[in-house]
Enzyme design. Structure first.
Site, PDB file in Angstrom:
ATOM      1  N   MET A  35       0.826  -1.215   0.000  1.00 12.21           N
ATOM      2  CA  MET A  35       0.000   0.000   0.000  1.00 12.21           C
ATOM      3  C   MET A  35       0.855   1.257   0.000  1.00 12.21           C
ATOM      4  O   MET A  35       0.401   2.328  -0.398  1.00 12.21           O
ATOM      5  CB  MET A  35      -0.919   0.013   1.232  1.00 12.21           C
ATOM      6  CG  MET A  35      -2.111  -0.914   1.099  1.00 12.21           C
ATOM      7  SD  MET A  35      -3.016  -1.065   2.649  1.00 12.21           S
ATOM      8  CE  MET A  35      -3.668   0.586   2.848  1.00 12.21           C
TER       9      MET A  35
ATOM     10  N   GLN B 102      -6.450   6.468   7.003  1.00 10.17           N
ATOM     11  CA  GLN B 102      -5.803   6.200   8.290  1.00 10.17           C
ATOM     12  C   GLN B 102      -5.687   4.721   8.632  1.00 10.17           C
ATOM     13  O   GLN B 102      -4.966   4.365   9.546  1.00 10.17           O
ATOM     14  CB  GLN B 102      -6.569   6.921   9.412  1.00 10.17           C
ATOM     15  CG  GLN B 102      -6.533   8.439   9.316  1.00 10.17           C
ATOM     16  CD  GLN B 102      -5.129   9.001   9.360  1.00 10.17           C
ATOM     17  OE1 GLN B 102      -4.248   8.433   9.977  1.00 10.17           O
ATOM     18  NE2 GLN B 102      -4.892  10.121   8.681  1.00 10.17           N
ATOM     19  N   GLY B 103      -6.405   3.852   7.927  1.00 14.53           N
ATOM     20  CA  GLY B 103      -6.416   2.440   8.291  1.00 14.53           C
ATOM     21  C   GLY B 103      -5.093   1.742   7.993  1.00 14.53           C
ATOM     22  O   GLY B 103      -4.274   2.230   7.227  1.00 14.53           O
ATOM     23  N   CYS B 104      -4.897   0.561   8.631  1.00 13.13           N
ATOM     24  CA  CYS B 104      -3.673  -0.223   8.404  1.00 13.13           C
ATOM     25  C   CYS B 104      -3.832  -1.221   7.260  1.00 13.13           C
ATOM     26  O   CYS B 104      -2.870  -1.812   6.813  1.00 13.13           O
ATOM     27  CB  CYS B 104      -3.278  -0.986   9.661  1.00 13.13           C
ATOM     28  SG  CYS B 104      -2.446   0.045  10.865  1.00 13.13           S
ATOM     29  N   VAL B 105      -5.080  -1.459   6.843  1.00  9.01           N
ATOM     30  CA  VAL B 105      -5.263  -2.422   5.741  1.00  9.01           C
ATOM     31  C   VAL B 105      -6.039  -1.778   4.591  1.00  9.01           C
ATOM     32  O   VAL B 105      -6.705  -0.776   4.784  1.00  9.01           O
ATOM     33  CB  VAL B 105      -6.015  -3.697   6.180  1.00  9.01           C
ATOM     34  CG1 VAL B 105      -5.130  -4.540   7.059  1.00  9.01           C
ATOM     35  CG2 VAL B 105      -7.305  -3.367   6.861  1.00  9.01           C
TER      36      VAL B 105
END
Lengths: 158, 105
Positions: A35, B102-105
């Protein structure tokens, strides 16, 4: 933001444990790397192989024994159904955070361009074959080949 | 807050270049931000991602995860990485005029 030359450009993540909580950190880090535009290799070894074995990848469980951070005595942890219960609870919390089940996560990480490898020594030790693994696995490689594909990478052991 | 000039339009951005005021966003601005991110032309496929992200953000208050883009938005992960090379969730959010995810995934 770090200066461009200080940025991490490539990671090789080793997943060596086969419990649910043993597998996820490595998967989240691999997916997170992609990502961020960071190249990623994931090397599954020893019980970590369960995460890419077709028959097992959907059935990984939380270990409830020998883990003080579970905050339950090991004597309770050995009771039938405890591991299943802890697994259901953890999966429910992960779903809330949009963290996919292992099989879907493996597919996403593969589609994101990460390379997935099985450790040859363990594959031989467990008498596994290529067809035992999910399609996303790129290759079964030796530790020497792992270091080759890891050229220039940070190596992370989980 | 830094002010950035996109084709003569002055807009406020944060330190990483994400729009501060949602109201500043329009499709022309999206094209200009995309150029800066190395995407010369926004195709139909890019717009599908951008519009879905904006819709989700308006409804939920956060940008969708890659998984949500795949399962609800119908945009395959491979395609997403091809459309927005080098970090699809962040890049697409920036072009869509949304805050940094902001998420990790």
């Amino acid at each position: 933001m770090p200066a461009n030359e200080d940025r991490i450009k490539k990671v090789s993540i080793i997943i060596s444990k086969g419990s649910l909580e043993g597998v996820y950190p490595g998967l989240i880090m691999a997916n997170g790397a992609r990502m961020e535009g960071i190249d990623a290799n994931v090397f599954f070894t020893f019980f970590g192989l369960d995460a890419i074995v077709k028959k097992r990848m959907k059935k990984l469980k939380v270990a409830t024994v020998g883990n003080p951070a579970m905050h339950i005595p090991s004597l309770i942890g050995i009771l039938p159904g405890m591991s299943a219960l802890a697994t259901i609870m953890m999966k429910r919390e992960m779903e809330k955070l949009d963290i996919p089940p292992v099989d879907e996560f493996i597919e996403m990480i593969h589609d994101a361009g990460a390379k997935l490898y099985a450790c040859k020594a363990t594959v031989d030790m467990f008498h596994l074959k290529r067809e035992d693994f999910c399609d996303e696995v790129d290759d079964i490689i030796t530790v020497g080949q792992f270091y080759e594909v890891s050229a220039g990478a940070q190596i992370i052991f989980t | 807050m830094p002010v950035k000039d996109f084709n003569g339009k002055q807009v406020q951005v944060d330190d990483e270049g994400y729009l501060v005021n949602q109201a500043d966003w329009d499709e022309e601005l999206a094209k200009a931000i995309a150029k800066e991110e190395g995407i010369e032309e926004l195709t139909e496929a890019h717009w599908k991602v951008i519009h879905f992200m904006r819709k989700e953000y308006q409804e939920k208050g956060t940008a969708p995860s890659i998984r949500r883009l795949k399962n609800t938005g119908g945009i395959p992960v491979k395609e997403l990485y091809n459309l927005f090379p080098g970090g699809p969730a962040k890049k697409a959010a920036k072009i869509a005029g949304l805050p940094k995810p902001q998420g990790c995934v």
